[in-house]
Enzyme design. Sequence first.
Site, PDB file in Angstrom:
ATOM      1  CB  CYS A 169      -3.610  -1.838   4.765  1.00 19.36           C
ATOM      2  SG  CYS A 169      -2.844  -1.260   6.242  1.00 19.36           S
ATOM      3  CE  LYS A 180      -7.607   0.535   3.972  1.00 21.48           C
ATOM      4  NZ  LYS A 180      -6.367   1.378   4.465  1.00 21.48           N
ATOM      5  CD  GLU A 186      -2.653   1.247   2.747  1.00 18.39           C
ATOM      6  OE1 GLU A 186      -3.899   1.489   2.691  1.00 18.39           O
ATOM      7  OE2 GLU A 186      -1.933   0.686   3.683  1.00 18.39           O
TER       8      GLU A 186
END
Length: 270
Positions: A156, A113, A43
């Site tokens: 993440c 995300k 990321e």
Amino acid sequence: MKSYRAAAIQMTSVPDLEKNLVQAEELIELAVRQGAELVSLPENFSFLGEEQEKIAQAEAIALHSEKFLKTMAQRFQVTILGGGFPVPCDEGKVYNTALLIDPSGIELARYQKVHLFDVNLPDGNTYRESSTVMAGTHLPQVCPCKELGNLGLSVCYDVRFPELYRYLSQMGAEVLFVPAAFTAYTGKDHWQVLLQARAIENTCYVIAPAQTGRHYATRQSHGHAMIVDPWGVILADAGDKPGVAIAEINPTRLEQVRRQMPSLQHRVFF
């Protein structure tokens, strides 16, 4: 799906797009020289700086990041995951976007995300990802790759939400990506155990490229890019310096674990 080598790259990205892409290229080449056919970047691989600085440069970061991924995939003839970079959207915000590219430079999958890191940590640091990032509204997809297996995307903070990975395993995922820039404070206690849990409960390989070290004055990442097998065994760990974690993704091992521990077949609830 064949047996092949995968790489989880570990970087210390900074608020300098060009410098980060040079570092990424060097590490991709290192991974390829070690036989990797599937390469994953963490990321924020192309830019990790203050939020407003990111927004100001978002258009350029997005353009150069996507071009870079396609160029690297074609040059080295590998499949590459760009684990997260800003792509401008409405309201002056960006999507934190992961992009999977095949060896011919064709986009295989794109994921925005969905879980944003808005947290007040005990060490005094406050993170408000939602101040500049728009949450994605679609579940990540599973990308079927004949030779590399069924690849599931995440980014993440998603790793704390097991229902997302259960969905991916239900959709046939065999390999789960968790590219991250995990904070140093949370990483020391939670990073490894969360990755192992996601691998074990879904009997999948987990490939987790990571950020490490200090990026700017107030931001430090945990490191320890990892590859974990479906039994939860850590096959490779990049430590706390920039580098590459490389391991074999073996379909025979995957089948063995799923045969010995058929928990996916025993689900009662969704």
